[in-house]
Scaffold this motif. Sequence first.
Motif, mmCIF file in Angstrom:
data_model
loop_
_atom_site.group_PDB
_atom_site.id
_atom_site.type_symbol
_atom_site.label_atom_id
_atom_site.label_comp_id
_atom_site.label_asym_id
_atom_site.label_seq_id
_atom_site.Cartn_x
_atom_site.Cartn_y
_atom_site.Cartn_z
ATOM 1 N N GLU A 112 -1.117 4.692 -3.922
ATOM 2 C CA GLU A 112 -0.188 4.629 -4.741
ATOM 3 C C GLU A 112 1.699 4.099 -4.517
ATOM 4 O O GLU A 112 1.713 3.239 -5.031
ATOM 5 N N GLU A 113 2.002 3.915 -2.598
ATOM 6 C CA GLU A 113 3.021 3.503 -2.458
ATOM 7 C C GLU A 113 2.937 2.257 -2.656
ATOM 8 O O GLU A 113 3.526 1.149 -2.570
ATOM 9 N N ASP A 114 1.830 1.620 -2.252
ATOM 10 C CA ASP A 114 2.173 -0.338 -2.813
ATOM 11 C C ASP A 114 1.591 -0.360 -3.925
ATOM 12 O O ASP A 114 2.728 -1.167 -4.394
ATOM 13 N N GLU A 115 1.153 0.206 -5.068
ATOM 14 C CA GLU A 115 1.330 -0.124 -6.495
ATOM 15 C C GLU A 115 2.671 0.541 -6.695
ATOM 16 O O GLU A 115 3.257 -0.665 -7.820
ATOM 17 N N GLU A 116 3.401 1.046 -5.965
ATOM 18 C CA GLU A 116 4.823 1.170 -7.311
ATOM 19 C C GLU A 116 5.561 0.153 -6.624
ATOM 20 O O GLU A 116 6.882 0.134 -7.286
ATOM 21 N N ASN A 117 5.473 -0.686 -5.712
ATOM 22 C CA ASN A 117 6.175 -1.072 -4.680
ATOM 23 C C ASN A 117 6.043 -3.256 -5.040
ATOM 24 O O ASN A 117 6.402 -3.353 -4.319
ATOM 25 N N LEU A 118 4.672 -2.631 -4.790
ATOM 26 C CA LEU A 118 4.152 -3.642 -5.645
ATOM 27 C C LEU A 118 3.787 -5.000 -4.383
ATOM 28 O O LEU A 118 4.658 -6.100 -4.000
ATOM 29 N N ARG A 119 3.209 -4.111 -3.374
ATOM 30 C CA ARG A 119 2.787 -4.617 -2.347
ATOM 31 C C ARG A 119 1.429 -4.789 -1.912
ATOM 32 O O ARG A 119 0.528 -3.792 -1.865
ATOM 33 N N GLU A 141 1.582 -3.848 -13.969
ATOM 34 C CA GLU A 141 2.584 -5.114 -13.191
ATOM 35 C C GLU A 141 1.962 -5.446 -12.174
ATOM 36 O O GLU A 141 2.275 -6.413 -11.359
ATOM 37 N N TYR A 142 0.930 -4.605 -11.504
ATOM 38 C CA TYR A 142 0.530 -4.715 -9.906
ATOM 39 C C TYR A 142 -0.370 -5.610 -10.353
ATOM 40 O O TYR A 142 -0.543 -6.771 -9.533
#
Length: 355
Positions: A112-119, A141-142
């Motif tokens: 989830e944190e990868d998605e939120e930070n586009l990482r 967006e991701y």
Amino acid sequence: MAGRVTIQDIADALGVSRNTVSKAINNTGILADSTREKVLKKAVEMGYKQFPGADTDRRTGAELLPAGQSGQIALLTTGFAGNSNYISIMLDRFQGEFSRWGYGFIMHRVREEDEENLRLPSSFDREKVSGIICIEMLDNEYCAMLCSLNIPILFVDAPVTGMAEPLKADYIYPDNQSAVYAFIREMAGRGRKQIGFIGEYMHCQSFFERYMGYRNALYLMNLPCREEYCITGNLEGVRKPDGTAYQEYLMGRLSQLKVLPEVMICANDYVAFDTLCVFKKLGISVPRDVRLCGFDDTIESKIITPSLTTVHICSDVMGESAAYLLMSRIKEPALNYRTIHVQASPVYRESTGAV
């Protein structure tokens, strides 16, 4: 043959249409296996640009990686793809095809944190990845960020596109609408014409297509579409509700109905399982009081009581089609983007009064 060999040259040599040759080489549309094999064989013989002397799979014409080279297909998912048996079967076929062509296959879980930070996941190595397949990747967006990597990419389901700019990618889905049409036609033929839908229709493109298939079928068959029978939301403020939260939402909506529909179509089998749990708590019997249908034909749908009417997806065909979609994109990055729907059909069981 002197000069550059074209699709038209191959068509002329075989006495077939240019469209037939294009379908065979790009693995699009429907062709007899014998025709596809004949076209691919002739393309190899004539030195067509997609077959520049590399080792070739004689059954399909797909290029194999030269000895000593390696490529990697990355599977990106926010969940566990093996949880669904149709996805599992599809991936087995997909992985088998790419393995035969010399490619490795590595799964990367997007947190989830990868998605939120586009990482990208830390395990993802852009230099080694030849192509990407995305499953349960539903954040627009991701997904747009992934498409900007300029790596060939295929989505198995996707975010709801709506009026947004389409992603620069290929897509593969079950045939979500035709199966819903067929089911509603069957129910109407049995005299069951009060039909509802349960499922968060903006969750993903497949849910959206199933919901639109439901509404379109009602319209085309001149059946009533009662808005109180369209239970398409979720608990407010809960981004990713678990089963308990979703059942709480269903309990609130279903308990408000003064009159039950005769049939409920669910966006997938797991939505149907949650619905069945809530029906039991409310003292509603399936199929006596209401008939219930899911989608995906999961293993659980066969063993639950009552066994669940659902929609079966040709997952083996879906896996093979997905492999050739991505392979053709790897070989020809400039191809037009494509969307393929693979056959799906209703399976009638106890939950609709048919075994």
